[in-house]
Each structure stands twice: as C-alpha cells, then as structure tokens.
Design a protein around this motif. Structure first.
Motif, PDB file in Angstrom:
ATOM      1  N   GLU A 290      48.011  37.605  81.975  1.00 23.68           N
ATOM      2  CA  GLU A 290      47.653  38.299  80.741  1.00 23.68           C
ATOM      3  C   GLU A 290      47.164  37.282  79.714  1.00 23.68           C
ATOM      4  N   GLN A 291      45.911  37.362  79.394  1.00 21.62           N
ATOM      5  CA  GLN A 291      45.293  36.482  78.418  1.00 21.62           C
ATOM      6  C   GLN A 291      44.903  37.311  77.196  1.00 21.62           C
ATOM      7  N   PRO A 292      44.871  36.689  76.041  1.00 26.03           N
ATOM      8  CA  PRO A 292      44.442  37.441  74.855  1.00 26.03           C
ATOM      9  C   PRO A 292      42.976  37.845  74.969  1.00 26.03           C
ATOM     10  N   THR A 293      42.665  39.022  74.433  1.00 26.90           N
ATOM     11  CA  THR A 293      41.285  39.507  74.484  1.00 26.90           C
ATOM     12  C   THR A 293      40.493  39.085  73.254  1.00 26.90           C
ATOM     13  N   GLN A 294      41.186  38.538  72.270  1.00 25.44           N
ATOM     14  CA  GLN A 294      40.499  38.075  71.068  1.00 25.44           C
ATOM     15  C   GLN A 294      41.078  36.734  70.637  1.00 25.44           C
TER      16      GLN A 294
ATOM     17  N   ASN B  87      37.345  31.927  60.154  1.00 26.64           N
ATOM     18  CA  ASN B  87      37.143  33.294  59.669  1.00 26.64           C
ATOM     19  C   ASN B  87      36.342  34.128  60.671  1.00 26.64           C
ATOM     20  N   ARG B  88      36.261  33.657  61.910  1.00 29.42           N
ATOM     21  CA  ARG B  88      35.507  34.384  62.928  1.00 29.42           C
ATOM     22  C   ARG B  88      36.440  34.873  64.028  1.00 29.42           C
ATOM     23  N   THR B  89      36.102  36.009  64.616  1.00 26.81           N
ATOM     24  CA  THR B  89      36.863  36.570  65.729  1.00 26.81           C
ATOM     25  C   THR B  89      35.974  36.587  66.960  1.00 26.81           C
ATOM     26  N   PHE B  90      36.459  35.993  68.035  1.00 21.27           N
ATOM     27  CA  PHE B  90      35.723  35.945  69.291  1.00 21.27           C
ATOM     28  C   PHE B  90      36.402  36.858  70.302  1.00 21.27           C
ATOM     29  N   ILE B  91      35.620  37.714  70.928  1.00 15.86           N
ATOM     30  CA  ILE B  91      36.140  38.644  71.930  1.00 15.86           C
ATOM     31  C   ILE B  91      35.902  38.048  73.309  1.00 15.86           C
TER      32      ILE B  91
END
Length: 92
Positions: free
Chosen positions: A6-10, A15-19
């Motif tokens: 289980e890895q984070p999806t974001q 101040n940036r969010t990477f998906i």
C-alpha cells in the motif's frame, strides 16, 4: 494470493500535490540493454582501429582502450544480467 504494497496515491511537496498513477512495474531484466551497449562499444572500437596512428599522434589513443574496456566490462555486466534473469525465472 496477491501481495500489494500500500503506497500513498498523493504526495504533497511544498504547495504542490502530485498524484501517483496506479500501474504495475515493468518486468525488465536489462539483458537487451546491456547487449546493445556491448555491441556499441565493439563497433566504436572497430571504427577507431583504422585511426590508430592518428589517435597516437594526437595523444588520444586512450579512446581506443576506453572502447575495449567498455566492451569487456559490458560482457561482465551481460553475464550478471543473464544470471539474474535466470534466477528470477526459477523463483515461484
């Protein structure tokens, strides 16, 4: 039974969010890549052979030996990659 880490999806960086895309990793063993690299070193060595005298005059004979070393080290790397592929295929 399938094991999925289980890895984070974001990821939030600054101040940036990477998906993060949900994709499976490639099953690449590197054999073809190393084979091509070895072949290119061999071609470079053969291509420089006619210029031996000129390379020696200009103090660049090391180019020839670099190609030969790249070829030799590439052969070692190729054997390593082949053994690794064989070991991975033997695993259940």
């Amino acid at each position: 039974m399938e094991f999925r880490d289980e890895q984070p999806t974001q990821h939030e960086i600054g101040n940036r969010t990477f998906i993060v895309a949900d994709v499976e990793p490639l099953d690449v063993d590197g054999v073809r890549t190393v084979e091509i690299g070895v072949a290119l070193w061999a071609v470079a060595f053969v291509a420089l052979l006619p210029f031996w005298g000129r390379l020696e005059e200009d103090g660049r004979l090391w180019w020839l030996w670099t190609c030969l070393a790249g070829f030799g080290l590439g052969l070692l790397g190729l054997e390593y990659c082949r053994r690794r592929r064989k070991a991975r295929q033997a695993q259940p």
